[in-house]
Enzyme design. Structure first.
Site, PDB file in Angstrom:
ATOM      1  N   VAL A  10       0.870  -1.178   0.000  1.00 36.94           N
ATOM      2  CA  VAL A  10       0.000   0.000   0.000  1.00 36.94           C
ATOM      3  C   VAL A  10       0.904   1.224   0.000  1.00 36.94           C
ATOM      4  O   VAL A  10       2.088   1.149   0.359  1.00 36.94           O
ATOM      5  CB  VAL A  10      -0.950   0.038   1.215  1.00 36.94           C
ATOM      6  CG1 VAL A  10      -2.021  -1.039   1.101  1.00 36.94           C
ATOM      7  CG2 VAL A  10      -0.168  -0.115   2.517  1.00 36.94           C
ATOM      8  N   SER A  11       0.350   2.361  -0.392  1.00 36.52           N
ATOM      9  CA  SER A  11       1.176   3.565  -0.551  1.00 36.52           C
ATOM     10  C   SER A  11       1.477   4.251   0.760  1.00 36.52           C
ATOM     11  O   SER A  11       2.481   4.942   0.903  1.00 36.52           O
ATOM     12  CB  SER A  11       0.496   4.547  -1.508  1.00 36.52           C
ATOM     13  OG  SER A  11       0.373   3.974  -2.784  1.00 36.52           O
ATOM     14  N   THR A  12       0.599   4.111   1.769  1.00 33.52           N
ATOM     15  CA  THR A  12       0.781   4.827   3.031  1.00 33.52           C
ATOM     16  C   THR A  12       0.542   3.908   4.211  1.00 33.52           C
ATOM     17  O   THR A  12      -0.117   2.865   4.091  1.00 33.52           O
ATOM     18  CB  THR A  12      -0.198   6.015   3.137  1.00 33.52           C
ATOM     19  OG1 THR A  12      -1.539   5.512   3.190  1.00 33.52           O
ATOM     20  CG2 THR A  12      -0.059   6.970   1.958  1.00 33.52           C
TER      21      THR A  12
END
Length: 505
Positions: A10-12
């Site tokens: 996931v990006s964050t």
């Protein structure tokens, strides 16, 4: 049974706390079961795939190349790579014979058509990131042009959500302001300022003492004076947030940082260091301590000026300041002259001047922009000069907001005259560094001729003296300039008095 590594991303960190990682894990597990694949190791990453250099992804590739598994399974192509560099690494793994699978996409990586389809999807994923980045930049620039700061609030301010200006932190804001004021005295280096401001209770967002790098970053940030500077683009924008410090204070700090005010913090902190010069050779009189006394010496050997004692300088300074100990009658004479000028409308208030000054600054900015468009100046010079103009504009906008009434103007003069009449007593009772500031403010042309010390009052004190002269014209056409000059000194004296009270406390 073949073994594969499983990669989920996931990006964050915030996304990772939700269902995204769990959903990816479930999809990959079902894919592995249907295709009789054993997952030997899971690699979980909370990092954007828009840029290369993801540490978990790199470790997984490295272990694959060492023979740790037969291949890898990712949820989708965009989970594996959204930049061409990482996609190329996945392609190299496939060329080396490793199996590449995507749980939600039916792609045969061993066939030419499957590789082509995957490449197209990878290009689309990379283009999506580029477009997203451009749209984000447009949004950020739009916010900046509206005066909003779309990034994390600097220390001393609070975030209030999107579309709302930053507000001053009631606890840390005053401490950050004090930090600027202390540094502006010139009595602190960065190394000595850090323990001082930490001792007063300033803490960073993590509740830890601020570091030297953190203090230096804050002192350079024009956000505190109302201007938003974006380092990545080098551009400046006027903000709608309330400034924590004045433009004048920010510039004074900048001058000290850049060494433009010649202030030096010395080991011994001699009271008059750098303030007196030899009249004959124009060299600075250098302080040195001998047998319990401080002497100021001209360092040029052939010069006829040799040394002068610090206590002799002290006596001359006190003598000059005594000259401006005003009596009640003298205060009243000067005050009544200003009453007459204000009533006659001869004193133009700073707030009344502000609109004209702001128009001039806008015209300057327009001319500057024209020069930049015509390539007469480069980007660095343009942005530096633009920032200066924006700071000046902020200063005049603040003055425009101060609708000073006649009574308030006269009250400022009354307070100023009281400060002037107490200047001598303030000096006598002040600490060494405050005495130094008073000498800098209330004296000029400080020279030494052999054993003689020559000091003159500055222009603003001479103005006070001239106002006591009966021959001084009641219709003097410089009253606005006189008033402005005295009010400027009033603010400096008031600030000095506040610092002195803080030290006593």
């Amino acid at each position: 049974m073949k073994t594969c590594f499983a990669y989920i991303r996931v990006s964050t960190v915030k996304q990772g706390d939700g269902v995204s990682l769990e959903a990816q894990r479930e999809a990959i597990t079902l894919f592995a079961q249907r295709h009789d694949i054993a997952i030997s190791k899971w690699f979980e990453e909370k990092e954007t795939a828009a840029k290369k250099g993801r540490p978990i992804f790199n470790r997984m590739v490295s272990e694959l190349q060492k023979g740790g598994a037969n291949g890898l399974i990712a949820h989708r192509i965009d989970r594996g790579a959204r930049n061409f560099a990482d996609w190329a690494r996945i392609g190299e793994l496939a060329d080396a014979g490793f199996d590449i699978h995507f749980a939600t996409e039916s792609l045969d990586f061993r066939s030419r058509g499957g590789r082509l389809a995957a490449d197209v999807q990878a290009v689309v994923a990379a283009d999506y990131i580029r477009n997203l980045r451009e749209e984000c930049i447009k949004g950020l620039n739009g916010r900046l042009k509206q005066g909003f700061y779309p990034f994390k609030a600097p220390l001393g301010y609070n975030d209030n959500g999107g579309g709302k200006p930053k507000t001053i932190d009631p606890v840390r804001g005053p401490l950050v302001k004090t930090m600027f004021e202390l540094y502006a005295t010139g009595n602190y280096s960065l190394w000595s300022l850090v323990p001082e401001i930490n001792g007063r209770g300033l803490r960073n967002e993590r509740g830890q003492p601020v570091s030297k790098q953190g203090v230096e970053k804050m002192l350079r940030n024009p956000f505190y004076a109302g201007i938003m500077f974006v380092k990545s683009s080098g551009k400046s924008y006027p903000g709608i947030h309330k400034p924590l410090i004045s433009v004048d204070l920010y510039r004074k700090v900048a001058d000290i940082r850049e060494g433009r005010d010649n202030k030096k913090v010395t080991k011994h902190g001699h009271r008059y260091r750098g303030l007196f010069r030899c009249m004959h050779c124009d060299q600075a009189m250098i302080p040195e301590k001998q047998k319990g006394r401080v002497y100021y010496r001209c360092q040029l050997k052939p010069c006829i000026t040799k040394t002068v004692r610090e206590d002799m300088i002290e006596a001359e300074v006190q003598s000059l300041l005594k000259r401006f100990v005003l009596s009640d009658r003298q205060v009243e004479i000067i005050y009544q002259k200003f009453v007459a000028w204000v009533e006659a409308g001869q004193v133009l208030d700073q707030a009344e001047k502000a609109p004209f000054e702001i128009i001039k600054l806008k015209e300057r900015l327009s001319r500057l922009t024209d020069k930049y468009v015509d390539e007469m100046i480069d980007t660095e010079i343009y942005q530096a000069k633009k920032t200066e103009i924006l700071l000046d504009t902020k200063k005049w906008e603040a003055l425009a907001a101060q609708t000073t009434k006649k009574g308030e103007r006269l009250a400022q003069i009354r307070k100023f005259l009281e400060l002037v009449r107490s200047l001598y007593t303030q000096y006598v009772s002040a600490l060494a560094e405050q005495k130094r500031e008073i000498v800098k403010m209330a004296t000029s042309n400080r020279l030494v001729d052999r054993k003689n010390i020559m000091i003159e009052p500055p222009e603003w004190l001479l103005m006070i003296e001239s106002l006591l002269d009966p021959a001084y014209s009641e219709q003097c056409n410089t009253t606005s300039r006189t008033f402005d000059a005295l009010i400027e000194q009033y603010e400096s004296l008031a600030q000095l008095g506040n610092l002195q009270k803080a030290h006593q406390h």
